[in-house]
Design an enzyme around this catalytic site. Structure first.
Site, PDB file in Angstrom:
ATOM      1  N   LYS A  69     -20.788  -9.175  34.567  1.00 15.48           N
ATOM      2  CA  LYS A  69     -19.621  -9.743  33.873  1.00 15.48           C
ATOM      3  C   LYS A  69     -18.372  -8.912  34.169  1.00 15.48           C
ATOM      4  O   LYS A  69     -18.463  -7.685  34.244  1.00 15.48           O
ATOM      5  CB  LYS A  69     -19.918  -9.719  32.366  1.00 15.48           C
ATOM      6  CG  LYS A  69     -18.896 -10.448  31.525  1.00 15.48           C
ATOM      7  CD  LYS A  69     -19.176 -10.259  30.042  1.00 15.48           C
ATOM      8  CE  LYS A  69     -18.615  -8.958  29.542  1.00 15.48           C
ATOM      9  NZ  LYS A  69     -18.591  -8.799  28.087  1.00 15.48           N
ATOM     10  N   LYS A  76     -13.220  -4.819  31.413  1.00 15.85           N
ATOM     11  CA  LYS A  76     -12.152  -3.818  31.577  1.00 15.85           C
ATOM     12  C   LYS A  76     -12.697  -2.400  31.541  1.00 15.85           C
ATOM     13  O   LYS A  76     -12.013  -1.463  31.924  1.00 15.85           O
ATOM     14  CB  LYS A  76     -11.083  -4.010  30.505  1.00 15.85           C
ATOM     15  CG  LYS A  76     -11.650  -3.915  29.094  1.00 15.85           C
ATOM     16  CD  LYS A  76     -10.843  -4.751  28.119  1.00 15.85           C
ATOM     17  CE  LYS A  76     -11.629  -4.994  26.850  1.00 15.85           C
ATOM     18  NZ  LYS A  76     -11.174  -6.073  26.036  1.00 15.85           N
ATOM     19  N   LYS A 105     -24.110  -1.281  24.613  1.00 15.47           N
ATOM     20  CA  LYS A 105     -23.093  -0.291  24.212  1.00 15.47           C
ATOM     21  C   LYS A 105     -23.722   1.028  23.784  1.00 15.47           C
ATOM     22  O   LYS A 105     -23.110   2.079  23.923  1.00 15.47           O
ATOM     23  CB  LYS A 105     -22.192  -0.846  23.098  1.00 15.47           C
ATOM     24  CG  LYS A 105     -21.159  -1.825  23.631  1.00 15.47           C
ATOM     25  CD  LYS A 105     -19.878  -1.780  22.834  1.00 15.47           C
ATOM     26  CE  LYS A 105     -18.813  -2.625  23.490  1.00 15.47           C
ATOM     27  NZ  LYS A 105     -17.652  -2.855  22.628  1.00 15.47           N
TER      28      LYS A 105
HETATM   29  P1  TYM Z   1     -13.780  -9.359  23.191  1.00 11.80           P
HETATM   30  O1  TYM Z   1     -12.568  -8.728  22.598  1.00 11.80           O
HETATM   31  O2  TYM Z   1     -14.699  -8.527  24.008  1.00 11.80           O
HETATM   32  O3  TYM Z   1     -13.359 -10.580  24.076  1.00 11.80           O
HETATM   33  C1  TYM Z   1     -12.482 -11.590  23.593  1.00 11.80           C
HETATM   34  C2  TYM Z   1     -12.928 -12.941  24.131  1.00 11.80           C
HETATM   35  O4  TYM Z   1     -12.965 -12.918  25.569  1.00 11.80           O
HETATM   36  C3  TYM Z   1     -14.234 -13.385  26.017  1.00 11.80           C
HETATM   37  N1  TYM Z   1     -14.577 -12.697  27.265  1.00 11.80           N
HETATM   38  C4  TYM Z   1     -14.976 -13.314  28.390  1.00 11.80           C
HETATM   39  N2  TYM Z   1     -15.148 -14.616  28.676  1.00 11.80           N
HETATM   40  C5  TYM Z   1     -15.563 -14.932  29.922  1.00 11.80           C
HETATM   41  N3  TYM Z   1     -15.779 -14.005  30.906  1.00 11.80           N
HETATM   42  C6  TYM Z   1     -15.621 -12.691  30.664  1.00 11.80           C
HETATM   43  N4  TYM Z   1     -15.827 -11.806  31.624  1.00 11.80           N
HETATM   44  C7  TYM Z   1     -15.204 -12.295  29.353  1.00 11.80           C
HETATM   45  N5  TYM Z   1     -14.933 -11.090  28.768  1.00 11.80           N
HETATM   46  C8  TYM Z   1     -14.573 -11.359  27.497  1.00 11.80           C
HETATM   47  C9  TYM Z   1     -15.197 -13.035  24.889  1.00 11.80           C
HETATM   48  O5  TYM Z   1     -16.340 -13.847  24.923  1.00 11.80           O
HETATM   49  C10 TYM Z   1     -14.350 -13.298  23.673  1.00 11.80           C
HETATM   50  O6  TYM Z   1     -14.376 -14.649  23.301  1.00 11.80           O
HETATM   51  N6  TYM Z   1     -16.605  -9.504  19.095  1.00 11.80           N
HETATM   52  C11 TYM Z   1     -15.556 -10.167  19.825  1.00 11.80           C
HETATM   53  C12 TYM Z   1     -14.242 -10.228  19.060  1.00 11.80           C
HETATM   54  C13 TYM Z   1     -14.381 -10.836  17.715  1.00 11.80           C
HETATM   55  C14 TYM Z   1     -14.596 -12.220  17.426  1.00 11.80           C
HETATM   56  C15 TYM Z   1     -14.639 -12.305  16.009  1.00 11.80           C
HETATM   57  C16 TYM Z   1     -14.730 -13.356  18.226  1.00 11.80           C
HETATM   58  C17 TYM Z   1     -14.315 -10.169  16.537  1.00 11.80           C
HETATM   59  N7  TYM Z   1     -14.466 -11.066  15.508  1.00 11.80           N
HETATM   60  C18 TYM Z   1     -14.846 -13.524  15.385  1.00 11.80           C
HETATM   61  C19 TYM Z   1     -14.937 -14.566  17.573  1.00 11.80           C
HETATM   62  C20 TYM Z   1     -14.996 -14.658  16.182  1.00 11.80           C
HETATM   63  C21 TYM Z   1     -15.315  -9.410  21.107  1.00 11.80           C
HETATM   64  O7  TYM Z   1     -15.643  -8.258  21.242  1.00 11.80           O
HETATM   65  O8  TYM Z   1     -14.605 -10.105  22.051  1.00 11.80           O
END
Ligand code: TYM
Length: 333
Positions: free
Chosen positions: A199, A202, A117
């Site tokens: 990966k 969006k 990032k």
């Molecule tokens: P975020 O918002 O980017 O994504 C949410 C969830 O979707 C999963 N994910 C994917 N899984 C498989 N293939 C993909 N291409 C893909 N893109 C996204 C992510 O692994 C995630 O589980 N930091 C986290 C949000 C968060 C969080 C937390 C998660 C904040 N606090 C506490 C767990 C526990 C995040 O940015 O996910």
């Protein structure tokens, strides 16, 4: 919440549109765990995390609400599983600060997501982007979480949450439950439809590389029809077949068929037929979610009553943890 039951917690950022990577990699498992596990589930929209990149206020407000509505649309039952908006529970920021003081600079600097990032947002490498994982650790540790359903990209952050919990417990005794990630076997990493070595995300400028959960069925089918494959022309799992491997996983997650069944069903058939079938299956599995979402967005009062109730329940638990942590550290009550 009953104390000896296992706790499941996860969160999602309201940044941009949610993709089928979010759905098949994480959200679908939230719902599955809510319905099948003998555990208490808590889910959140991580709006505090999303301001590590610049957001336009009016759009952001709308996206937070939409993300919340999507969680209910996939079947999260707010009566059963408290579901809230992160910034409504102040203890997230409070515990995050405290945990910052138990996290090493070097540990944060090693986070792959930070490195990536800070390249993609080179004009805004802010301190929040750097300390993002301690806020995530706070989210998880506040609820004494046992399991965290996430996609594979969050594994490193989860490991750091464990390290922080263990370090704190090592100093002050058993304060935090040490959480374990729950990463699915299938679709832990849904790949881009245009470059299946990357990966699905969006933030990818090529809109054909990702499918949004709320895309129209005809757009979903069209994006899958254009998916990059290989020159082998055989629908089977294999090395060097990243595109087809990805499509088989997605099809499997959308239909419940195993990879072997899929290979058998498409024996002798071309990639064109297969891509069409994947597109249609995904569109079909998302249809009820889209319908429910459209209904919910017409009922903002209901959404508000759900996120307020969710925040109340979450606050009660979070307050207990922060009180315990404050006492251990030595703050005066
Ligand atoms: P975020 O918002 O980017 O994504 C949410 C969830 O979707 C999963 N994910 C994917 N899984 C498989 N293939 C993909 N291409 C893909 N893109 C996204 C992510 O692994 C995630 O589980 N930091 C986290 C949000 C968060 C969080 C937390 C998660 C904040 N606090 C506490 C767990 C526990 C995040 O940015 O996910």
């Amino acid at each position: 919440m009953i104390n000896d039951r296992k706790i499941i917690f996860s969160a999602i950022q309201p940044s941009g549109q949610l993709t089928i990577g979010n759905y098949f990699g994480a959200l679908k498992n939230w719902k599955m765990m809510q319905d099948t596990e003998d555990a208490d589930c808590i889910f959140a929209v991580a709006d505090l995390h999303a301001i590590t990149v610049r957001q336009t206020p009016a759009e952001f407000r709308q996206r937070i609400l939409q993300t919340y509505a999507i969680l209910l649309s996939i079947g999260i039952d707010p009566k059963k599983s408290p579901c809230f908006i992160q910034s409504h529970v102040k203890e997230h920021s409070e515990l995050a600060w405290m945990l910052n003081c138990y996290t090493q600079f070097g540990e944060l600097g090693r986070m792959t997501q930070f490195k990536e990032k800070s390249q993609t947002h080179a004009d805004n490498v802010n301190a929040g982007l750097f300390t993002y994982p301690t806020l995530m650790a706070a989210d998880i540790l506040l609820y004494q979480t046992d399991f965290v359903p996430v996609g594979a990209d969050q594994k490193q952050h989860l490991e750091l949450s464990r390290t922080i919990a263990e370090r704190f417990n090592g100093i002050y005794g058993d304060v935090f439950t040490v959480p374990e990630p729950y990463i699915p076997k299938l679709c832990a990493r849904v790949m881009s439809l245009q470059d299946p070595t990357k990966k699905m995300s969006k933030s990818d400028a090529n809109v054909n590389s990702w499918v949004a959960m709320l895309d129209k069925p005809e757009d979903i089918v069209r994006k899958f029809k254009r998916a990059v494959t290989d020159s082998d022309m055989k629908v089977c799992v294999g090395e060097g077949k990243d595109g087809i491997n990805n499509l088989i996983s997605i099809y499997s997650a959308a239909t419940g068929l195993t990879a072997e069944q899929i290979e058998r069903d498409f024996e002798g058939k071309g990639y064109g037929d297969f891509k069409l079938a994947v597109g249609e299956a995904v569109a079909e599995s998302l249809r009820p979610i889209r319908e429910k979402f459209d209904d919910l967005m017409k009922n903002k009062d209901y959404l508000e009553s759900c996120y307020k109730a969710g925040a109340e329940t979450a606050s009660r638990i979070a307050f207990r943890t922060v009180s315990k942590v404050s006492k251990k550290i030595g703050f005066i009550k």
